[in-house]
Every structure is written in C-alpha cells, then in structure tokens.
Design an enzyme around this catalytic site. Structure first.
Site, PDB file in Angstrom:
ATOM      1  N   LYS A   1       0.888  -1.141  -0.127  1.00  0.00           N
ATOM      2  CA  LYS A   1       0.010  -0.036   0.082  1.00  0.00           C
ATOM      3  C   LYS A   1       0.892   1.144   0.119  1.00  0.00           C
ATOM      4  O   LYS A   1       1.723   1.363   0.818  1.00  0.00           O
ATOM      5  CB  LYS A   1      -0.972  -0.069   1.282  1.00  0.00           C
ATOM      6  CG  LYS A   1      -2.084   0.921   1.191  1.00  0.00           C
ATOM      7  CD  LYS A   1      -3.058   0.438   0.075  1.00  0.00           C
ATOM      8  CE  LYS A   1      -4.247  -0.182   0.619  1.00  0.00           C
ATOM      9  NZ  LYS A   1      -5.062  -0.809  -0.472  1.00  0.00           N
TER      10      LYS A   1
ATOM     11  N   THR B   1      -3.032  -5.619   0.314  1.00  0.00           N
ATOM     12  CA  THR B   1      -2.622  -4.390   0.517  1.00  0.00           C
ATOM     13  C   THR B   1      -3.449  -3.693   1.652  1.00  0.00           C
ATOM     14  O   THR B   1      -2.891  -2.860   2.340  1.00  0.00           O
ATOM     15  CB  THR B   1      -2.446  -3.521  -0.662  1.00  0.00           C
ATOM     16  OG1 THR B   1      -3.656  -3.125  -1.198  1.00  0.00           O
ATOM     17  CG2 THR B   1      -1.643  -4.137  -1.809  1.00  0.00           C
TER      18      THR B   1
ATOM     19  N   HIS C   1      18.780  29.010 -10.646  1.00  0.00           N
ATOM     20  CA  HIS C   1      19.613  29.969 -10.986  1.00  0.00           C
ATOM     21  C   HIS C   1      18.720  31.497 -10.900  1.00  0.00           C
ATOM     22  O   HIS C   1      17.632  31.597 -10.844  1.00  0.00           O
ATOM     23  CB  HIS C   1      19.680  29.896 -12.587  1.00  0.00           C
ATOM     24  CG  HIS C   1      20.512  28.774 -13.191  1.00  0.00           C
ATOM     25  ND1 HIS C   1      21.490  28.362 -12.645  1.00  0.00           N
ATOM     26  CD2 HIS C   1      19.829  27.837 -13.809  1.00  0.00           C
ATOM     27  CE1 HIS C   1      22.101  27.195 -13.084  1.00  0.00           C
ATOM     28  NE2 HIS C   1      20.830  26.836 -14.233  1.00  0.00           N
TER      29      HIS C   1
HETATM   30  O1  LIG Z   1      27.809  25.559  -9.786  1.00  0.00           O
HETATM   31  C1  LIG Z   1      27.509  25.195 -11.228  1.00  0.00           C
HETATM   32  N1  LIG Z   1      27.848  24.039 -11.775  1.00  0.00           N
HETATM   33  C2  LIG Z   1      27.969  23.841 -13.129  1.00  0.00           C
HETATM   34  O2  LIG Z   1      28.267  22.981 -13.572  1.00  0.00           O
HETATM   35  C3  LIG Z   1      27.093  24.775 -13.964  1.00  0.00           C
HETATM   36  N2  LIG Z   1      26.959  25.185 -15.328  1.00  0.00           N
HETATM   37  C4  LIG Z   1      26.300  26.531 -15.392  1.00  0.00           C
HETATM   38  O3  LIG Z   1      25.879  26.878 -16.397  1.00  0.00           O
HETATM   39  N3  LIG Z   1      26.432  27.047 -14.195  1.00  0.00           N
HETATM   40  C5  LIG Z   1      26.888  26.076 -13.225  1.00  0.00           C
HETATM   41  N4  LIG Z   1      27.066  26.255 -11.848  1.00  0.00           N
END
Ligand SMILES: O=c1[nH]c(=O)c2[nH]c(=O)[nH]c2[nH]1
Length: 297
Positions: free
Chosen positions: A12, A57, A246
């Site tokens: 489950k 289950t 990012h």
């Molecule tokens: O810390 C990072 N590693 C990467 O491999 C990578 N590649 C990227 O475009 N920015 C980053 N930053």
C-alpha cells in the site's frame, strides 16, 4: 521460449497517518506518509491469480494504523523497522519488505504564554525521509531529507569553465547560489540514535552550505558529503541531488540604472541538476539498500 516473472514487490502506497501522543495536556504529533511493500513467494498470484499467499494491501494499510496504536513512534526509522520486522517474521511467504516513510514536521505554536500544548504550525516544505529494506535477516536503513531550500546571496562563483562556440555564460565571480536539496544517507547498521543522527546531519548540511566558499555547486555538494562522513561514523555513504536554482541579475542599464547584484530574476526552469555520491571506501556493502529508491537518490 520461457517467460518468467522477474523481481516484484507490492503493498500500500502513501498511507497517511497522523499519530497524537497524549502526555496529559501536552500532546506530541507525528505526521507520516508510509509506503509498505512486500517481497517474497508471490509467483502464484502473478502467474495464476492464486491469492493464497497474497497478504492484501488493505491488510498492510491496517497494520500501519494498528502498530501506530500499540507503539510509540519515536522515529520514522524505528517505525519502518517495526513494520518490516512484523511482516517478514510474521508470514513465512514474506521474505523481504521495503518500508518508506516521509515525515512532515510540525512545531508548537508560540503564544504569549509560550509553546502551546496542542496547537501546531507546519514547518514548511522540507520533508524527513527513510527507506528501510529487510531481506531475510538483513536490514538496511537509508534516511534523508528533501526540499531543503537554501540560498546564499554571495560567497559563490563559477569561473574557468570551457568556452566553446556554444557558450554564452560569462564567468561569475559573485553570484547567488540557491538549491532545493535532496539527500539520502545509508547507515552502516541499525544500532543508531536516529533522531540525534538526523538532527546532526541536517545541521552539518546547513552549516557546510553556509560556510563553504563555493567555486561550483559540485564542490559544495562534495564538501557537504565529506563533512557528514567525517563527523558521523554511523553513515556509510550519502547521495545528494541539487537543482541549481539560477538567479540572474537583471540588466537595468536600458533605464540608466546599475545593478550591483541586488535585483535578480529568480528562474524556475531550466535548472542545472547536480548530483553526487560521497562514500567511505571501507563502508559495508550496500546490499539491497538502494533498491527501488525512486530517482537518483
Ligand atoms: O555550480 C555550477 N556548476 C555547473 O556545472 C554549472 N553550469 C552552469 O551553467 N552553471 C553552473 N554552476
């Protein structure tokens, strides 16, 4: 031509369980998501629909609630071991079990009179996890966390990477580093103070993220893993998965403004995905510890 049944397991998934422990007026809560699976002598149900040995289950789900009633849940690891032992030692056709538990954290609401006895607030997105695998008499425990979201606003750079005809990313000597960390670590045995281990490892992850000057997220991950292994002898290996969330500095020059790393576009995708395993070379064999743990970690 022979066609055979290969590896299989069933149970489950995602049994949601909230356990209130009442110590007088002061209550403690455990908010869990349990996935119980059995392995063993289940050829007949697959091949012939013979359910003689097919522990339903639904029965597994009931067992989760019953053991939660008869036992105090001190840690998700102890509860997962209890469930695995119950099934494997209780039914001769059950030879192995995988018990995965997620725990959602709650803290007491702080009122003017102090921490409240029976009112709680969710800790946020972060989840504590464990996967206990039992095969015969062997037991493996892989614990961890997911969705630990961390960010540092400086102390991170990314430079010196190959500049190819396809490269547009400039070197960065000061950037935002942010991730939502998933970590799973394998314990060497089962004689462990699970809660103390979890608390210490989580603290080490945060401390290392904060204090490591990052040349790359890869280096930060390895440093986290190495520090956990150096400080926790009960850990054999750790696997880390980190989306690079990012943050791009917004170009404000069209408006006549500079931007000294203060205004960012927080992108949600695509994201870099950085993953690594760090291990002791004298660690005991992993056995079936990682079997059918979803994804990379
Ligand atoms: O810390 C990072 N590693 C990467 O491999 C990578 N590649 C990227 O475009 N920015 C980053 N930053």
């Amino acid at each position: 031509m022979a066609i055979r049944l290969g590896d299989n397991q069933y149970g489950k998934a995602e049994v949601r369980l909230m356990r209130v422990t009442r110590d007088g007026d002061r209550h403690t809560i455990k908010d869990l998501n349990v996935t119980s699976q059995l392995r063993g002598d289940f050829d007949a149900v697959h091949v012939a629909g013979d359910n003689t040995n097919c522990l339903a289950t639904d029965t597994q789900k009931n067992t989760v609630y019953l053991l939660a009633r008869t036992h105090r849940i001190t840690s998700i690891e102890d509860f997962a071991l209890l469930l695995a032992r119950h099934f494997v030692t209780g039914f001769d056709y059950v030879r192995g079990s995988r018990q995965e538990i997620e725990e959602y954290g709650w803290s007491r609401i702080r009122t003017a009179d102090g921490p409240h006895d029976h009112s709680f607030v969710r800790d946020g997105a972060e989840v504590r996890t464990t996967v206990v695998t039992r095969e015969g008499d062997h037991e493996w425990v892989v614990s961890g966390l997911r969705d630990l979201v961390v960010l540092k606003s400086t102390g991170s750079e990314f430079r010196g990477f190959p500049k190819t005809p396809h490269t547009t990313l400039p070197d960065a000597d000061d950037r935002v580093l942010a991730t939502s960390l998933t970590a799973r670590w394998r314990y060497t045995g089962t004689d462990v103070d699970w809660n103390a281990g979890y608390t210490a490892i989580r603290a080490t992850i945060l401390e290392t993220f904060a204090t490591t000057y990052s040349l790359a997220l890869q280096q930060t991950l390895y440093t986290i893993g190495r520090t956990v292994l150096e400080t926790r002898p009960e850990v054999a290996e750790i696997r880390l998965s980190a989306p690079n969330k990012h943050h791009f500095a917004v170009d404000l020059t069209p408006f006549g403004e500079d931007n000294p790393n203060e205004v960012f576009y927080a992108a949600d995708r695509p994201y870099g995905l950085i993953e690594a395993t760090v291990y002791r070379d004298d660690a005991p064999d992993a056995g079936r510890a990682w079997e059918s743990v979803p994804g990379f970690v």
